[in-house]
Scaffold this motif. Structure first.
Motif, PDB file in Angstrom:
ATOM      1  N   PRO A 164      -3.613  14.906  11.715  1.00  0.00           N
ATOM      2  CA  PRO A 164      -4.856  13.914  11.404  1.00  0.00           C
ATOM      3  C   PRO A 164      -5.037  13.722  10.537  1.00  0.00           C
ATOM      4  CG  PRO A 164      -4.959  16.538  12.865  1.00  0.00           C
ATOM      5  CD  PRO A 164      -3.661  16.715  11.768  1.00  0.00           C
ATOM      6  N   ARG A 165      -4.600  14.225   9.242  1.00  0.00           N
ATOM      7  CA  ARG A 165      -5.471  13.718   7.968  1.00  0.00           C
ATOM      8  C   ARG A 165      -4.282  12.780   7.655  1.00  0.00           C
ATOM      9  NH1 ARG A 165      -7.260  18.667   4.135  1.00  0.00           N
ATOM     10  NH2 ARG A 165      -9.238  19.241   6.178  1.00  0.00           N
ATOM     11  N   TYR A 166      -2.695  12.466   7.972  1.00  0.00           N
ATOM     12  CA  TYR A 166      -1.852  12.027   7.831  1.00  0.00           C
ATOM     13  C   TYR A 166      -2.460  11.027   8.085  1.00  0.00           C
ATOM     14  CZ  TYR A 166       3.102   9.805   7.406  1.00  0.00           C
ATOM     15  OH  TYR A 166       4.068   9.142   7.569  1.00  0.00           O
ATOM     16  N   ARG A 167      -2.904  10.476   9.791  1.00  0.00           N
ATOM     17  CA  ARG A 167      -2.950   9.649  10.599  1.00  0.00           C
ATOM     18  C   ARG A 167      -3.646   8.716   9.736  1.00  0.00           C
ATOM     19  NH1 ARG A 167      -1.601  12.330  15.001  1.00  0.00           N
ATOM     20  NH2 ARG A 167      -3.468  13.691  14.574  1.00  0.00           N
ATOM     21  N   LEU A 168      -4.797   9.858   9.543  1.00  0.00           N
ATOM     22  CA  LEU A 168      -5.754   8.764   8.552  1.00  0.00           C
ATOM     23  C   LEU A 168      -5.411   8.124   7.348  1.00  0.00           C
ATOM     24  CD1 LEU A 168      -8.910   8.417   8.140  1.00  0.00           C
ATOM     25  CD2 LEU A 168      -9.357  11.121   7.105  1.00  0.00           C
ATOM     26  N   LEU A 169      -4.238   8.591   6.948  1.00  0.00           N
ATOM     27  CA  LEU A 169      -3.984   7.898   5.405  1.00  0.00           C
ATOM     28  C   LEU A 169      -3.150   6.416   5.957  1.00  0.00           C
ATOM     29  CD1 LEU A 169      -3.293   8.219   2.996  1.00  0.00           C
ATOM     30  CD2 LEU A 169      -0.866   9.012   3.080  1.00  0.00           C
ATOM     31  N   GLN A 170      -2.705   7.108   7.147  1.00  0.00           N
ATOM     32  CA  GLN A 170      -1.368   5.936   7.690  1.00  0.00           C
ATOM     33  C   GLN A 170      -2.715   4.902   8.111  1.00  0.00           C
ATOM     34  OE1 GLN A 170       0.405   7.570  10.366  1.00  0.00           O
ATOM     35  NE2 GLN A 170       2.645   7.208   9.472  1.00  0.00           N
ATOM     36  N   ALA A 171      -4.016   4.507   8.729  1.00  0.00           N
ATOM     37  CA  ALA A 171      -5.185   3.778   9.204  1.00  0.00           C
ATOM     38  C   ALA A 171      -5.453   3.079   7.686  1.00  0.00           C
ATOM     39  CB  ALA A 171      -6.054   4.465   9.782  1.00  0.00           C
ATOM     40  N   ARG A 172      -5.515   4.070   6.683  1.00  0.00           N
ATOM     41  CA  ARG A 172      -5.795   3.311   5.201  1.00  0.00           C
ATOM     42  C   ARG A 172      -5.128   2.563   4.948  1.00  0.00           C
ATOM     43  NH1 ARG A 172      -9.982   6.308   3.052  1.00  0.00           N
ATOM     44  NH2 ARG A 172     -10.292   5.107   0.680  1.00  0.00           N
ATOM     45  N   LEU A 173      -3.804   2.849   4.566  1.00  0.00           N
ATOM     46  CA  LEU A 173      -2.401   2.135   3.628  1.00  0.00           C
ATOM     47  C   LEU A 173      -2.287   0.938   4.953  1.00  0.00           C
ATOM     48  CD1 LEU A 173      -0.072   5.316   3.629  1.00  0.00           C
ATOM     49  CD2 LEU A 173      -0.688   3.973   1.977  1.00  0.00           C
ATOM     50  N   ARG A 174      -2.993   1.360   6.124  1.00  0.00           N
ATOM     51  CA  ARG A 174      -2.792  -0.239   6.987  1.00  0.00           C
ATOM     52  C   ARG A 174      -3.637  -1.148   6.170  1.00  0.00           C
ATOM     53  NH1 ARG A 174      -0.482   3.147  11.443  1.00  0.00           N
ATOM     54  NH2 ARG A 174      -3.050   3.307  12.145  1.00  0.00           N
ATOM     55  N   ASP A 175      -4.948  -0.892   6.117  1.00  0.00           N
ATOM     56  CA  ASP A 175      -5.954  -1.641   5.451  1.00  0.00           C
ATOM     57  C   ASP A 175      -5.728  -2.264   4.355  1.00  0.00           C
ATOM     58  OD1 ASP A 175      -7.582  -1.086   8.501  1.00  0.00           O
ATOM     59  OD2 ASP A 175      -8.607   0.543   7.500  1.00  0.00           O
ATOM     60  N   CYS A 176      -5.145  -0.765   3.506  1.00  0.00           N
ATOM     61  CA  CYS A 176      -4.796  -1.847   2.299  1.00  0.00           C
ATOM     62  C   CYS A 176      -4.200  -3.097   2.321  1.00  0.00           C
ATOM     63  CB  CYS A 176      -3.914  -0.760   1.477  1.00  0.00           C
ATOM     64  SG  CYS A 176      -4.885  -1.153  -0.199  1.00  0.00           S
ATOM     65  N   ARG A 177      -2.853  -2.573   3.023  1.00  0.00           N
ATOM     66  CA  ARG A 177      -2.049  -3.855   2.897  1.00  0.00           C
ATOM     67  C   ARG A 177      -2.546  -4.884   3.503  1.00  0.00           C
ATOM     68  NH1 ARG A 177       1.818   0.233   6.055  1.00  0.00           N
ATOM     69  NH2 ARG A 177       2.879   1.049   3.530  1.00  0.00           N
ATOM     70  N   ALA A 178      -3.236  -4.631   4.566  1.00  0.00           N
ATOM     71  CA  ALA A 178      -3.872  -6.304   5.337  1.00  0.00           C
ATOM     72  C   ALA A 178      -5.042  -6.603   4.399  1.00  0.00           C
ATOM     73  CB  ALA A 178      -4.752  -5.607   6.177  1.00  0.00           C
ATOM     74  N   ARG A 179      -5.397  -5.821   2.962  1.00  0.00           N
ATOM     75  CA  ARG A 179      -6.349  -6.091   1.892  1.00  0.00           C
ATOM     76  C   ARG A 179      -5.361  -7.292   0.903  1.00  0.00           C
ATOM     77  NH1 ARG A 179      -9.395  -1.810  -0.526  1.00  0.00           N
ATOM     78  NH2 ARG A 179      -9.943  -3.400  -2.280  1.00  0.00           N
ATOM     79  N   ALA A 180      -4.230  -6.702   0.792  1.00  0.00           N
ATOM     80  CA  ALA A 180      -3.167  -6.845  -0.598  1.00  0.00           C
ATOM     81  C   ALA A 180      -2.573  -8.743  -0.033  1.00  0.00           C
ATOM     82  CB  ALA A 180      -2.829  -6.320  -0.954  1.00  0.00           C
ATOM     83  N   GLY A 181      -2.128  -8.308   1.371  1.00  0.00           N
ATOM     84  CA  GLY A 181      -1.586  -9.757   1.892  1.00  0.00           C
ATOM     85  C   GLY A 181      -2.482 -10.335   1.958  1.00  0.00           C
ATOM     86  N   VAL A 182      -3.906 -10.889   2.440  1.00  0.00           N
ATOM     87  CA  VAL A 182      -5.009 -11.733   2.390  1.00  0.00           C
ATOM     88  C   VAL A 182      -4.917 -11.875   0.620  1.00  0.00           C
ATOM     89  CG1 VAL A 182      -7.453 -12.350   2.232  1.00  0.00           C
ATOM     90  CG2 VAL A 182      -5.995 -11.043   4.747  1.00  0.00           C
ATOM     91  N   LEU A 183      -4.819 -11.107  -0.193  1.00  0.00           N
ATOM     92  CA  LEU A 183      -5.392 -11.594  -1.620  1.00  0.00           C
ATOM     93  C   LEU A 183      -4.193 -12.521  -2.422  1.00  0.00           C
ATOM     94  CD1 LEU A 183      -6.934  -8.807  -2.742  1.00  0.00           C
ATOM     95  CD2 LEU A 183      -8.387 -11.068  -2.283  1.00  0.00           C
ATOM     96  N   ALA A 184      -2.808 -11.917  -1.554  1.00  0.00           N
ATOM     97  CA  ALA A 184      -1.511 -12.198  -2.197  1.00  0.00           C
ATOM     98  C   ALA A 184      -2.215 -14.102  -1.287  1.00  0.00           C
ATOM     99  CB  ALA A 184      -0.716 -11.950  -1.296  1.00  0.00           C
ATOM    100  N   ALA A 185      -1.953 -13.622  -0.379  1.00  0.00           N
ATOM    101  CA  ALA A 185      -2.095 -15.957   0.136  1.00  0.00           C
ATOM    102  C   ALA A 185      -3.008 -16.200  -0.676  1.00  0.00           C
ATOM    103  CB  ALA A 185      -2.335 -15.549   1.879  1.00  0.00           C
ATOM    104  N   GLY A 186      -3.926 -16.032  -1.365  1.00  0.00           N
ATOM    105  CA  GLY A 186      -4.777 -16.895  -2.083  1.00  0.00           C
ATOM    106  C   GLY A 186      -4.697 -17.219  -3.374  1.00  0.00           C
ATOM    107  N   CYS A 187      -3.730 -16.057  -4.342  1.00  0.00           N
ATOM    108  CA  CYS A 187      -3.594 -15.876  -5.311  1.00  0.00           C
ATOM    109  C   CYS A 187      -2.466 -16.828  -5.066  1.00  0.00           C
ATOM    110  CB  CYS A 187      -2.812 -14.971  -5.744  1.00  0.00           C
ATOM    111  SG  CYS A 187      -3.836 -13.362  -6.105  1.00  0.00           S
ATOM    112  N   PRO A 188      -2.564 -18.113  -6.979  1.00  0.00           N
ATOM    113  CA  PRO A 188      -1.433 -19.314  -7.500  1.00  0.00           C
ATOM    114  C   PRO A 188      -0.328 -18.865  -8.091  1.00  0.00           C
ATOM    115  CG  PRO A 188      -3.097 -19.590  -8.962  1.00  0.00           C
ATOM    116  CD  PRO A 188      -3.585 -18.036  -8.030  1.00  0.00           C
ATOM    117  N   GLU A 189       1.090 -19.041  -7.629  1.00  0.00           N
ATOM    118  CA  GLU A 189       1.994 -18.819  -7.592  1.00  0.00           C
ATOM    119  C   GLU A 189       1.444 -18.155  -9.548  1.00  0.00           C
ATOM    120  OE1 GLU A 189       6.691 -19.831  -6.740  1.00  0.00           O
ATOM    121  OE2 GLU A 189       5.511 -21.159  -6.067  1.00  0.00           O
TER     122      GLU A 189
END
Length: 318
Positions: A30-55
Motif C-alpha cells: 500500500p505504501r508503494y502504491r501511494l509512492l507511485q501516485a505521488r510520483l505520477r503527480d510529480c511527473r505531471a507537475r514537472a511536465g506542465v512546468l517544462a512546457a512553459g520554460c524557455p528553451e
C-alpha cells in the motif's frame, strides 16, 4: 511424537508465510502504491512546468533534472525487485521504500523553485499548517517567519528560499517518522522469524507443543481484544510478533510457575506445583499458558518475582 513435530513444523511454516504476505502485501505494497501516485503527480507537475520554460533556461534544466531523477525510480531493483512484468512485484524492501520517499521529496522541493505564484501561495499555506501543528519551538519560529508579508512575495529570492526551508523541515519530519516506523516493523519481523526458530527448537526438545499453541492463541487474542475495546488500530509489528511472543511466554511462564511453586520456595502452593511444567496437558496448565500468552505484564511480574527470589534481599549496611 513424530507427527506432533511435523505438525509444529507445518504451523511454523504457515505462519512464516503469513508474515511474508503481511510484510509484502499489507505493509509495503500500500505504501508503494501511494509512492507511485505521488510520483505520477510529480511527473505531471514537472511536465506542465517544462512546457512553459524557455528553451535553454535554468528553470528548464531544473525540470529536466527532476524528470530524469524520477525516471530512475522506475528502474528494476531501485525500489522493488521484479521477476518480470508478468509476475509483478516480488518484494518491496522497506529500506528502499524509505529511500525512494526521500528522493521524491527532494524532487518536489526542486520543483518549488520554479513553480507559479498560485502554486507558491498554496504550498506556503500548506507548510504553515504543518509547521504550526508541530510541538517543536523551532518549527513554530519557522512558521512565524513564513507567515510574514515579506515571505509572501513569490518573486523575492528570500521568500523562495524560506519556502524551500519550510519544505525541507516538513519533509524531514515525514521521512523521520516513516523511517522510525519502518525500523520498528523490521525489528518485529526479525524477532518473529527468530522466535519461530526458537519455537521449533523447543517443540523438538520439550513436550510443550500444546502449551505453545495456547500461548500463541493468547498472543493473537490480546491485540484483537485491544482493537475491539479501543477501536484504534494496533501497529503491524505488534500484530505480527504477538502470537510468537505469546507462545514463548507460555513456555517460560509455566517454568517460572514451577520454580515459584517448588516446596523449597512455596510461594504459589501445591496446586500450581501439580499443574504447571510437569503436567502441561492439564486444563489448569493450559489455561495458564493462555493467560501468559495474552498478558505480557503477567509474565513480567512473575519474572521479577523469580528474580527477587534468586538475588535475595540486599544486605543491610553495618
Amino acid at each position: 511424537m513424530r507427527d506432533g513435530r511435523t505438525g509444529l513444523v507445518l504451523v511454523c511454516a504457515c505462519y512464516l508465510l503469513v508474515v511474508h504476505i503481511t510484510n509484502r502485501g499489507l505493509i509495503a505494497a500500500p505504501r508503494y502504491r501511494l509512492l507511485q501516485a505521488r510520483l505520477r503527480d510529480c511527473r505531471a507537475r514537472a511536465g506542465v512546468l517544462a512546457a512553459g520554460c524557455p528553451e535553454g533556461s535554468a528553470e528548464g534544466a531544473t525540470v529536466s533534472a527532476v524528470l530524469t531523477r524520477l525516471q530512475d525510480l522506475d528502474l528494476a531493483g531501485t525500489v522493488v525487485w521484479r521477476l518480470s512484468p508478468r509476475f509483478g512485484v516480488l518484494a518491496i524492501p522497506l529500506s528502499k521504500l524509505a529511500a525512494a520517499w526521500r528522493v521524491l521529496h527532494s524532487a518536489e522541493r526542486r520543483l518549488l523553485s520554479v513553480e507559479s505564484a498560485a502554486e507558491f501561495h498554496a504550498q506556503r499555506q500548506w507548510f504553515l499548517l504543518r509547521l504550526a501543528a508541530s510541538s517543536d519551538p523551532a518549527d513554530g519560529e519557522l512558521a512565524a517567519r513564513l507567515a510574514t508579508d515579506s515571505a509572501a512575495d513569490p518573486q523575492a529570492p528570500e521568500a523562495r528560499a524560506l519556502l524551500l526551508t519550510a519544505a525541507q523541515r516538513v519533509h524531514d519530519l515525514e521521512d523521520t517518522a516513516s523511517e522510525r516506523d519502518y525500523e520498528q516493523q523490521r525489528i518485529a519481523l526479525w524477532l518473529a522469524m527468530t522466535g519461530l526458530g526458537s519455537i521449533l527448537l523447543i517443540g523438538s526438545v520439550l513436550d510443550h507443543r500444546a502449551t505453545m499453541l495456547l500461548g500463541a492463541l493468547g498472543g493473537f487474542l490480546s491485540p484483537v481484544i485491544g482493537v475491539l475495546r479501543s477501536q484504534r488500530p494496533s501497529s503491524w509489528g505488534v500484530l505480527v510478533l504477538a502470537p510468537v511472543g505469546g507462545a514463548l511466554a507460555a513456555v517460560g511462564g509455566l517454568l517460572l510457575v514451577r520454580m515459584l511453586a517448588d516446596p523449597d520456595l512455596n510461594l504459589l502452593g501445591q496446586v500450581f506445583l501439580e499443574n504447571s511444567w510437569a503436567a502441561p496437558a492439564r486444563p489448569l496448565a493450559l489455561a495458564m499458558a493462555l493467560l501468559f500468552g495474552f498478558s505480557g505484564t503477567l509474565f513480567s511480574r512473575l519474572a521479577l518475582t523469580a528474580t527477587g527470589q534468586l538475588t535475595g534481599p540486599s544486605p543491610r549496611p553495618v
